[in-house]
Design an enzyme around this catalytic site. Structure first.
Site, PDB file in Angstrom:
ATOM      1  N   THR A   1      -3.711  33.222  30.987  1.00  0.00           N
ATOM      2  CA  THR A   1      -2.953  34.229  30.235  1.00  0.00           C
ATOM      3  C   THR A   1      -1.985  35.042  31.100  1.00  0.00           C
ATOM      4  OG1 THR A   1      -4.744  34.422  28.645  1.00  0.00           O
ATOM      5  CG2 THR A   1      -3.231  36.275  28.761  1.00  0.00           C
TER       6      THR A   1
ATOM      7  N   ASP B   1      -3.935  26.013  30.557  1.00  0.00           N
ATOM      8  CA  ASP B   1      -5.020  26.838  30.016  1.00  0.00           C
ATOM      9  C   ASP B   1      -6.283  26.373  30.754  1.00  0.00           C
ATOM     10  OD1 ASP B   1      -5.744  28.295  26.989  1.00  0.00           O
ATOM     11  OD2 ASP B   1      -7.360  27.462  28.214  1.00  0.00           O
TER      12      ASP B   1
ATOM     13  N   THR C   1      -9.193  33.025  32.380  1.00  0.00           N
ATOM     14  CA  THR C   1     -10.523  33.635  32.477  1.00  0.00           C
ATOM     15  C   THR C   1     -11.630  32.743  31.912  1.00  0.00           C
ATOM     16  OG1 THR C   1     -10.184  34.749  30.355  1.00  0.00           O
ATOM     17  CG2 THR C   1      -9.656  35.999  32.341  1.00  0.00           C
TER      18      THR C   1
ATOM     19  N   GLN D   1     -31.714  31.552  29.025  1.00  0.00           N
ATOM     20  CA  GLN D   1     -30.725  32.163  28.133  1.00  0.00           C
ATOM     21  C   GLN D   1     -30.560  33.650  28.448  1.00  0.00           C
ATOM     22  OE1 GLN D   1     -31.789  31.072  24.062  1.00  0.00           O
ATOM     23  NE2 GLN D   1     -32.131  28.970  24.749  1.00  0.00           N
TER      24      GLN D   1
HETATM   25  N1  ASP Z   1      -7.491  30.508  27.433  1.00  0.00           N
HETATM   26  C1  ASP Z   1      -7.069  31.259  28.580  1.00  0.00           C
HETATM   27  C2  ASP Z   1      -7.469  30.507  29.825  1.00  0.00           C
HETATM   28  O1  ASP Z   1      -8.590  30.545  30.207  1.00  0.00           O
HETATM   29  C3  ASP Z   1      -7.654  32.616  28.557  1.00  0.00           C
HETATM   30  C4  ASP Z   1      -7.284  33.482  29.715  1.00  0.00           C
HETATM   31  O2  ASP Z   1      -6.485  33.180  30.555  1.00  0.00           O
HETATM   32  O3  ASP Z   1      -7.842  34.561  29.819  1.00  0.00           O
HETATM   33  O4  ASP Z   1      -6.627  29.847  30.403  1.00  0.00           O
END
Ligand code: ASP
Length: 334
Positions: A12, A54, A86, A265
């Site tokens: 992102t 991504d 992330t 878990q």
């Molecule tokens: N879908 C994105 C990724 O992991 C989410 C992010 O960057 O936070 O590339």
């Protein structure tokens, strides 16, 4: 002035702002100097853009590519910052921490919940602080997010939309950023010569148990190339032992020279198979504990060890509870 290599892999932070962030075609370098020109005052920064994806698409070849860039430039730079999505950042942090043996310099992954170009964003904060922390003597693969530096292989992503998106339930922070940067004393130091290991195997399967779980679903996998089965069990590592018992399945896995490993878990605490009968029977059937490793770390460690030992599950078993990069608290640790 310290020299930092910034490796942009996607996610992102570099995406275009809008209702649905999308991968930008613009050079990440231009974006950084447009939105946070002041980073030039923290360090001399060079850029590498091996791919822009991504992070849901990340895999072994990407980890090898990132690791190879770090190896190639280890002498030239004081630290490395990796911009990464992330969603799978914790997995990449695990992989790099295992691959980069005796890491002598900081490798800090960061990303953001909103793009760098958005007005209200966590990207600037995360980027600036990750760069600054990469100038410190913290020879770890860390994740910097929302004012906190974590040991990367201890992290889990805990929030889809909070800026405070990561947690390290079983290990203290490596550093905290406030008015000052507070470096804690929990980081590792190299004990030998730096080396990059590139072999992984994806003959690993992981599933979460749930009440009513049908163990027969696993049977067909026992004859497949899968060599390590990770079960995310209940509480301290308990599995069903009455109806739909997992015990015969664990016996079959172990009996076929493969490995069954039990994680929990619960994110806090350490698996203790001897605590209840439902864990003890799994232990007697041949399962091993993942201790206080995150499920993410257990999966990537299984992939890494299978790669190092040429698919030999027995050797993976013997090494699974030994710390490679601080991802597990060894039994003898205080
Ligand atoms: N879908 C994105 C990724 O992991 C989410 C992010 O960057 O936070 O590339």
């Amino acid at each position: 002035m310290k020299k930092i290599l910034l490796i942009h892999t996607g996610g992102t932070m570099g995406m275009t702002a809008g209702e649905h962030p999308s991968l930008a075609t613009k050079q990440f370098e231009d974006e950084v100097f447009r939105h946070v020109p002041g980073v030039k005052n923290i360090a001399h920064i060079d850029f590498k853009n091996p791919f822009n994806i991504d992070s849901s698409n990340i895999g072994i070849r990407h980890w090898v590519e990132i690791g190879s860039i770090i190896e190639e430039h280890m002498e030239t730079y004081d630290g490395f910052v990796i911009i990464h999505g992330t969603d799978t950042m914790s997995y990449t942090a695990c992989a790099l921490s295992f691959m980069l043996t005796n890491l002598p310099k900081p490798v800090i992954l960061t990303g953001s919940q909103r793009p760098l170009s958005a007005i209200r964003t966590d990207a600037k904060n995360n980027l600036i602080n990750a760069i600054e922390l990469a100038t410190y003597d913290i020879p770890e693969v860390g994740i910097f997010f929302d004012y906190k530096l974590f040991r990367g292989n201890r992290t889990i992503k805990i929030s889809i939309d909070d800026f405070d998106a990561f947690s390290s339930p079983n290990y203290p922070l490596l550093a905290e950023v406030g008015l000052n940067i507070e470096i804690k004393n929990f980081h590792r130091t190299p004990t030998g010569i730096f080396r990059l290991h590139k072999n992984f195997s994806n003959d690993v399967f992981c599933t979460r148990l749930f009440p009513g779980f049908n163990p027969v679903t696993i049977l067909s996998l026992i004859d497949s190339p899968i060599r390590v089965f990770i079960f995310e069990a209940f509480g301290s590592g308990n599995v069903p032992i009455l109806e739909n018992s997992l015990v015969p399945i664990i016996q079959k896995i172990s009996g076929s020279g493969k490995l069954a490993a039990i994680t929990s878990q619960c994110v806090n605490g350490s698996v203790d198979l001897a605590l209840y009968d439902c864990g003890q029977q799994a232990l007697e059937a041949g399962a091993i504990t993942c201790g206080d490793m995150t499920t993410e770390a257990a999966i990537i460690k299984a992939m890494y060890l299978l790669g190092q030992f040429d698919g030999n599950a027995g050797k993976v078993k013997n090494n699974f509870n030994i710390s490679i990069a601080g991802e597990i608290t060894e039994r003898s640790d205080p």
